[in-house]
Each structure stands twice: as structure tokens, then as C-alpha cells.
Design a protein around this motif. Structure first.
Motif, PDB file in Angstrom:
ATOM      1  N   LYS A   1       0.831  -1.198   0.000  1.00 19.25           N
ATOM      2  CA  LYS A   1       0.000   0.000   0.000  1.00 19.25           C
ATOM      3  C   LYS A   1       0.874   1.259   0.000  1.00 19.25           C
ATOM      4  O   LYS A   1       1.771   1.393   0.835  1.00 19.25           O
TER       5      LYS A   1
ATOM      6  N   THR B   1      -1.881  -2.445  -8.300  1.00 19.25           N
ATOM      7  CA  THR B   1      -1.634  -2.124  -6.894  1.00 19.25           C
ATOM      8  C   THR B   1      -1.787  -3.377  -6.035  1.00 19.25           C
ATOM      9  O   THR B   1      -2.286  -4.407  -6.493  1.00 19.25           O
ATOM     10  N   HIS B   2      -1.377  -3.254  -4.787  1.00 26.54           N
ATOM     11  CA  HIS B   2      -1.384  -4.413  -3.885  1.00 26.54           C
ATOM     12  C   HIS B   2      -2.749  -5.077  -3.790  1.00 26.54           C
ATOM     13  O   HIS B   2      -2.852  -6.287  -3.741  1.00 26.54           O
ATOM     14  N   ASP B   3      -3.814  -4.291  -3.790  1.00 28.84           N
ATOM     15  CA  ASP B   3      -5.145  -4.882  -3.676  1.00 28.84           C
ATOM     16  C   ASP B   3      -5.556  -5.607  -4.957  1.00 28.84           C
ATOM     17  O   ASP B   3      -6.374  -6.526  -4.921  1.00 28.84           O
TER      18      ASP B   3
END
Length: 74
Positions: free
Chosen positions: A8, A26-28
Motif C-alpha cells: 500500500k 496495486t497491492h489490492d
């Protein structure tokens, strides 16, 4: 160019990376699939939780840049 942001970071930092034709994950979005996504990535951005060690990077020779912010926060 495909850039993986494995941890994040601020949305404004991700926005700085955006260029026409570039893919930013992104990480998500990675949802535990970091190693698989690295197979087709050009760059990897980590902070301190994700260990971008030699073994991980050697498996993914396409990655040309791996960046991390190390050190103490002030």
C-alpha cells in the motif's frame, strides 16, 4: 510497461506512475498473485513487508527495476 506496486502506498504516488499505455497493478489488485504477475512485469515497487529478494527476482528476469524505500521514518 507493467508496474507492480506490491504494498500500500498513497494514491497520489500511484498517480505519479500513470502514463498512457502503462499498466499499474496495486497491492489490492495483486490479491496474492505477486509471483505470477511478476512474470510479465517490468518494474516492482515494495516498501518493507514484501521481500524482493534475489530468489524472487531471479525467477522473473523480465523485471528491469525493483524499488524500495528503506530506512527509518522521520
Amino acid at each position: 510497461m507493467k508496474i507492480l506496486v506490491a504494498e500500500k502506498i498513497a494514491a497520489s504516488a500511484v498517480d505519479v506512475l500513470r502514463e498512457p499505455g502503462w499498466t499499474i497493478l496495486t497491492h489490492d489488485q495483486l490479491d496474492g498473485k505477486l509471483e505470477r504477475e511478476l512474470e510479465t512485469a517490468d518494474a516492482l515497487i515494495v516498501r518493507s513487508a514484501v521481500q524482493a529478494n534475489a530468489a524472487l527476482l531471479e525467477q522473473n528476469l523480465r523485471v528491469r527495476l525493483a524499488g524500495s524505500r528503506r530506512g527509518k521514518r522521520r
